[in-house]
Every structure is written in C-alpha cells, then in structure tokens.
Design an enzyme around this catalytic site. Structure first.
Site, mmCIF file in Angstrom:
data_model
loop_
_atom_site.group_PDB
_atom_site.id
_atom_site.type_symbol
_atom_site.label_atom_id
_atom_site.label_comp_id
_atom_site.label_asym_id
_atom_site.label_seq_id
_atom_site.Cartn_x
_atom_site.Cartn_y
_atom_site.Cartn_z
ATOM 1 N N LEU A 38 14.441 -47.622 25.492
ATOM 2 C CA LEU A 38 13.444 -46.821 25.874
ATOM 3 C C LEU A 38 12.236 -47.975 27.084
ATOM 4 C CD1 LEU A 38 12.494 -48.180 22.158
ATOM 5 C CD2 LEU A 38 11.881 -46.094 23.114
ATOM 6 N N ASP A 39 11.582 -47.650 27.626
ATOM 7 C CA ASP A 39 10.537 -48.335 28.930
ATOM 8 C C ASP A 39 10.258 -50.076 27.984
ATOM 9 O OD1 ASP A 39 11.259 -46.449 30.681
ATOM 10 O OD2 ASP A 39 8.879 -45.949 30.205
ATOM 11 N N PRO A 40 10.283 -50.683 29.140
ATOM 12 C CA PRO A 40 9.906 -51.931 28.330
ATOM 13 C C PRO A 40 8.390 -52.377 27.690
ATOM 14 C CG PRO A 40 10.779 -52.861 30.838
ATOM 15 C CD PRO A 40 10.680 -50.571 30.137
#
Length: 161
Positions: A38-40
């Site tokens: 998941l993107d930060p």
C-alpha cells in the site's frame, strides 16, 4: 507461529514499517511478509503472512483485490494524490469518466507510489525532484461502483481489480 494477520495500516506508515512492527512483536527470527504494497499515504487492510504462510505470497500477490477510494472528478494534483497541490480542476462528470477505466487497461503508476526502481521507491525519487520513466503495467479492472457522493463533490468508489 504460522498464519495470516490483517493489519489496518494508517496513512504515513509504509507496508514495510508494518511488517517490521509485527516482526518485533513476534520476536527474534519471526518470518513476516505482506501480500501487496500500500502506498505510504494510503490507509487500508494489509494482509500479513507469518511463518510458513509467507510461502503463499506467490499465490496471493496477483489475485483479485478490492479497494475503496475517494475521488473528486476533474481535479489533478502535482503528486497524483490528495496531498498535492491542485494543478487543474473542475468540470468532469464521473459517469463519463469511469467506463474508460474498466476492462484490460495499461496503468502507469504515479511517481508518488511505493513501487521501486533500482532499489529506490518512486515516491522518494519524486520528493528529490527526480523523474523517471515508469512503464505501463497491465491491469484488469472488473468493476467500479459508486458507493456514496459527498457534499464536496467527491465520491467514494469501490474498485474490484
């Protein structure tokens, strides 16, 4: 310990940070992996595989997934996410745009993503002002459903891909 653990990853934490935290809690030598980055700045359920279950990654990584996202049609930011400055906006109708994203598509990941290029995250390169060419990736989107329209003109979507 062997099995799966679903973690609700908050914004600001990387998927790798979540793995490290769980590994520390489980103790020395614990094997922990995740089933998709998941993107930060994204929040969401991050499936973790512990012990012998970590071997199942190859069977889970490219499987069907469902995402819930908020979208304000017609607006674009310099980071391609909600944290950037608006660079253009207004006027797009959701119904006219959504069909273009259903089916077999070539998706160009944004520079502000957790994908890696030569061992470095694209988002880290972007923050340094380094722009690299990112190749399109084949993706299959099965459905995009509008769950809710918000008062600010944004929509909550469910994407099955």
């Amino acid at each position: 310990m062997n099995g799966f653990l679903c973690v609700l990853k908050p914004p600001g934490m990387t998927s790798s940070d979540a793995v490290v935290r769980v590994r520390r809690k489980l103790g020395r030598g614990a094997k922990v992996g995740h089933a998709g980055t998941l993107d930060p700045e994204a929040s969401g359920v991050l499936p973790l595989m512990i012990g012998r279950a970590a071997r199942l990654f190859d069977y889970l990584g490219e499987k069907e997934k469902t995402y819930v996202a908020q979208l304000k049609p017609g607006y674009a930011t310099d980071t391609q996410d909600a944290h950037g400055a608006i660079v253009s906006g207004g006027g797009a109708q959701l119904e006219a745009v959504l069909p273009r994203f259903i089916g077999d598509i070539a998706q160009i990941p944004p520079m502000y993503s957790a994908l890696k290029r030569d061992g470095q995250k694209l988002c880290d390169l972007a923050r340094q002002g380094i722009d690299v060419k990112v190749e399109p990736r084949p993706t299959q989107v099965y459905a995009i459903d509008v769950l809710h329209e918000n008062e600010d003109g944004s929509f909550i979507l469910q994407i099955r891909c």
